[in-house]
Design a protein around this motif. Structure first.
Motif, mmCIF file in Angstrom:
data_model
loop_
_atom_site.group_PDB
_atom_site.id
_atom_site.type_symbol
_atom_site.label_atom_id
_atom_site.label_comp_id
_atom_site.label_asym_id
_atom_site.label_seq_id
_atom_site.Cartn_x
_atom_site.Cartn_y
_atom_site.Cartn_z
ATOM 1 N N UNK A 185 -6.906 -9.197 0.229
ATOM 2 C CA UNK A 185 -6.083 -9.214 1.499
ATOM 3 C C UNK A 185 -6.514 -8.222 2.456
ATOM 4 N N UNK A 186 -7.125 -7.138 1.938
ATOM 5 C CA UNK A 186 -7.708 -5.765 2.744
ATOM 6 C C UNK A 186 -9.125 -6.408 3.135
ATOM 7 N N UNK A 187 -9.619 -7.197 2.526
ATOM 8 C CA UNK A 187 -11.127 -7.679 3.253
ATOM 9 C C UNK A 187 -10.801 -8.556 4.455
ATOM 10 N N UNK A 188 -9.802 -9.491 4.129
ATOM 11 C CA UNK A 188 -9.569 -10.108 5.310
ATOM 12 C C UNK A 188 -9.014 -9.393 6.529
ATOM 13 N N UNK A 189 -8.287 -8.277 6.245
ATOM 14 C CA UNK A 189 -8.036 -7.395 7.396
ATOM 15 C C UNK A 189 -9.043 -6.509 7.968
ATOM 16 N N UNK A 190 -10.241 -6.497 7.067
ATOM 17 C CA UNK A 190 -11.382 -5.862 7.737
ATOM 18 C C UNK A 190 -11.795 -6.679 8.845
ATOM 19 N N UNK A 191 -11.913 -7.978 8.555
ATOM 20 C CA UNK A 191 -12.449 -8.801 9.871
ATOM 21 C C UNK A 191 -11.349 -9.054 10.884
ATOM 22 N N UNK A 192 -10.242 -9.082 10.489
ATOM 23 C CA UNK A 192 -8.938 -9.108 11.540
ATOM 24 C C UNK A 192 -7.928 -8.137 11.278
ATOM 25 N N UNK A 193 -7.544 -7.123 11.694
ATOM 26 C CA UNK A 193 -6.882 -6.160 11.358
ATOM 27 C C UNK A 193 -5.312 -6.576 11.623
ATOM 28 N N UNK A 194 -5.084 -7.618 12.571
ATOM 29 C CA UNK A 194 -3.923 -7.979 12.516
ATOM 30 C C UNK A 194 -3.574 -9.340 12.327
ATOM 31 N N UNK A 195 -4.138 -9.832 11.160
ATOM 32 C CA UNK A 195 -4.036 -11.339 10.534
ATOM 33 C C UNK A 195 -2.715 -11.248 9.672
ATOM 34 N N UNK A 196 -1.599 -11.823 10.262
ATOM 35 C CA UNK A 196 -0.267 -11.634 9.878
ATOM 36 C C UNK A 196 -0.319 -12.240 8.390
ATOM 37 N N UNK A 197 -1.180 -13.222 7.924
ATOM 38 C CA UNK A 197 -0.879 -13.539 6.317
ATOM 39 C C UNK A 197 -1.555 -12.538 5.590
ATOM 40 N N UNK A 198 -2.519 -11.997 5.764
ATOM 41 C CA UNK A 198 -3.278 -11.108 4.906
ATOM 42 C C UNK A 198 -2.343 -9.832 5.145
ATOM 43 N N UNK A 199 -1.585 -9.320 6.080
ATOM 44 C CA UNK A 199 -0.450 -8.585 5.862
ATOM 45 C C UNK A 199 0.508 -8.629 5.140
ATOM 46 N N UNK A 200 0.997 -9.757 5.062
ATOM 47 C CA UNK A 200 2.055 -10.298 4.204
ATOM 48 C C UNK A 200 1.687 -10.150 2.783
ATOM 49 N N UNK A 201 0.304 -10.616 2.535
ATOM 50 C CA UNK A 201 -0.036 -10.867 1.218
ATOM 51 C C UNK A 201 -0.262 -9.447 0.660
ATOM 52 N N UNK A 202 -0.682 -8.633 1.515
ATOM 53 C CA UNK A 202 -0.810 -7.206 1.134
ATOM 54 C C UNK A 202 0.428 -6.484 0.855
ATOM 55 N N UNK A 203 1.453 -6.889 1.519
ATOM 56 C CA UNK A 203 2.697 -6.387 1.242
ATOM 57 C C UNK A 203 3.281 -6.853 -0.047
ATOM 58 N N UNK A 204 2.997 -8.007 -0.475
ATOM 59 C CA UNK A 204 3.367 -8.528 -1.510
ATOM 60 C C UNK A 204 2.690 -7.746 -2.914
ATOM 61 N N UNK A 205 1.688 -7.714 -2.657
ATOM 62 C CA UNK A 205 0.804 -7.173 -3.843
ATOM 63 C C UNK A 205 1.149 -5.659 -3.940
ATOM 64 N N UNK A 206 1.447 -4.860 -2.850
ATOM 65 C CA UNK A 206 1.652 -3.247 -2.930
ATOM 66 C C UNK A 206 3.141 -3.282 -3.703
ATOM 67 N N UNK A 207 3.925 -4.239 -3.263
ATOM 68 C CA UNK A 207 5.423 -4.428 -4.046
ATOM 69 C C UNK A 207 5.141 -4.562 -5.438
ATOM 70 N N UNK A 208 4.219 -5.486 -5.838
ATOM 71 C CA UNK A 208 4.155 -5.668 -7.207
ATOM 72 C C UNK A 208 3.382 -4.509 -7.849
ATOM 73 N N UNK A 209 2.715 -3.770 -7.283
ATOM 74 C CA UNK A 209 2.064 -2.554 -7.925
ATOM 75 C C UNK A 209 2.824 -1.315 -7.619
ATOM 76 N N UNK A 210 4.234 -1.303 -7.229
ATOM 77 C CA UNK A 210 5.011 -0.150 -7.373
ATOM 78 C C UNK A 210 4.680 0.500 -6.244
ATOM 79 N N UNK A 211 4.267 0.080 -5.271
ATOM 80 C CA UNK A 211 4.226 0.646 -3.704
ATOM 81 C C UNK A 211 5.170 0.193 -2.844
ATOM 82 N N UNK A 212 6.590 0.439 -2.800
ATOM 83 C CA UNK A 212 7.446 -0.363 -1.923
ATOM 84 C C UNK A 212 7.350 0.339 -0.486
ATOM 85 N N UNK A 213 6.967 1.577 -0.190
ATOM 86 C CA UNK A 213 6.841 1.956 1.025
ATOM 87 C C UNK A 213 5.653 1.491 1.707
ATOM 88 N N UNK A 214 4.603 1.428 1.101
ATOM 89 C CA UNK A 214 3.349 0.857 1.562
ATOM 90 C C UNK A 214 3.575 -0.574 1.839
#
Length: 402
Positions: free
Chosen positions: A128-157
């Motif tokens: 997800x972060x690799x995709x955001x490197x090429x498009x910082x506003x890619x909403x699908x990558x931002x959403x996927x990033x959020x789901x990963x962070x939540x699973x990794x115990x980082x709810x604020x991020x």
């Protein structure tokens, strides 16, 4: 591979979700030029959009055969494998697409999705972060990033990532659905319902949001919420660790029988949670419309099979009809592979094994009934029942360890 200018109508039809009309025009284009790889690839996408997964995959593979350097065809091939639950093959295909074009954020997003489905949350986050490197506003990558962070115990991020996506596109259905999944897995099923409803309001055809809505409706029952959280936790374990854990629990219960009341509900829920709670949703007007046809069919078959099987066992206990016990046992044993065969989106090979196991158990059950009716007792009757038990046990453990 550089794409030529396609007729605007075909692209517009695909973007509007009018895949059948796009398919017709693409087939006409292929009559004019049957070796056009782009037309085969776009036709494959139109077929995938219509859930014709095998045919869509064949068209995409034809495109790859005609143009092995066409990265978008590998992306579509990955989608075809992913939708058929062939995740290792899907990952291999999208990695090939990225090897040809590492700058497309959509490719990184799909790689992240596949890793997420495989429980590889750190790897999914990197994609997800690799995709955001090429498009910082890619909403699908931002959403996927959020789901990963939540699973990794980082709810604020995770919340920050979702807010960033919504600021960029507040009407993106996928982002609202991502927010729903994050809330659901955090135990906030009321908030999840609101997010999924918003997602479906924005995109009524979104299966991603509809599936989330169904899960959120089932999460109103505390036992399902508990099982869901347990399932999310086990998904973070590696495949080998997860298998070892369940095998270890089984061995522990064998030596500590007092744990059996805790173990049996876990086993039962792992096999039948979906058809049971989907069946309950059929009693709810909103839930009934949210269920897919496959989910409704699975729930109805489950309830019917359990009802008939239990009635036969009760009849056998109250009468001298031994054949009722054999047939009832056969039906309840066959329920395990039958639910796998009817499970939505199950991969083709597990479905075939499940169908074969269901048929074998039912045939042996009918054979056992015949032996009872004809008063043929002894080794032949015991052999049929023993073979039923062996097939059932092999299927249970084979599925658990696969």
């Amino acid at each position: 591979m550089e794409q030529p200018n396609w007729p605007d109508r075909i692209l517009l039809l695909l973007r509007q979700g009018r895949a059948p009309q796009a398919e017709q025009e693409l087939r006409r284009a292929l009559q004019q030029d049957p070796n056009n790889p782009l037309a085969h690839a776009w036709l494959g996408m139109a077929l995938l959009d219509q859930q014709q997964l095998t045919q869509g995959q064949q068209e995409v593979e034809t495109a790859i055969g005609l143009a092995p350097e066409y990265d978008f065809a590998y992306y579509l091939l990955s989608l075809a494998h992913q939708r058929q639950q062939r995740l290792p093959a899907a990952q291999q295909a999208i990695e090939q697409a990225l090897a040809l074009d590492p700058t497309d954020p959509n490719y990184h997003h799909l790689l992240g999705q596949i890793r997420f489905q495989r429980g590889q949350w750190e790897g999914a986050l990197r994609a997800a972060e690799a995709g955001l490197y090429y498009d910082a506003q890619h909403v699908d990558c931002l959403g996927l990033r959020a789901r990963c962070l939540a699973r990794l115990g980082r709810p604020t991020d995770a919340a920050d990532s979702l807010q960033q996506a919504l600021r960029h596109d507040p009407d993106d259905a996928g982002t609202h659905a991502d927010a729903g999944w994050v809330a659901l897995e955090a135990g906030q099923h009321h908030a999840a319902l609101d997010h999924f409803r918003n997602a479906l309001r924005l995109n009524p055809t979104s299966d991603y949001a509809r599936e989330g809505l169904v899960e959120a409706l089932k999460a109103r029952y505390w036992i399902y919420r508990s099982f869901l959280r347990f399932s999310v936790w086990t998904q973070g374990l590696g495949d080998g660790t997860r298998r070892l854990m369940f095998f270890g629990i089984y061995i522990l219960v064998r030596f500590v029988p007092l744990l059996l009341p805790l173990y049996l509900p876990l086993v039962f829920m792992s096999w039948f949670a979906d058809p049971i709670f989907n069946g309950l949703l059929q009693l709810n007007t909103y839930g009934r419309h949210a269920l897919s046809e496959a989910q409704r069919r699975q729930a109805l078959v489950f309830m019917g099979t359990v009802g008939v099987g239990a009635a036969l066992l009760v009849a056998a206990a109250l009468t001298d009809f031994a054949w009722a016990s054999v047939l009832g046992s056969s039906l309840l044993m066959a329920l395990f592979p039958l639910m796998v065969a009817l499970r939505p989106n199950v991969a083709e090979r597990p479905r075939q094994w499940a169908i074969a196991a269901t048929a074998a158990l039912l045939v042996l059950g009918v054979a056992g009934v015949g032996l009872q009716v004809l008063n043929i007792e002894g080794d032949l009757s015991k052999g049929a029942m023993g073979l039923m038990f062996i097939i059932w046990l092999l299927f249970i453990w084979g599925t658990a360890l696969s």
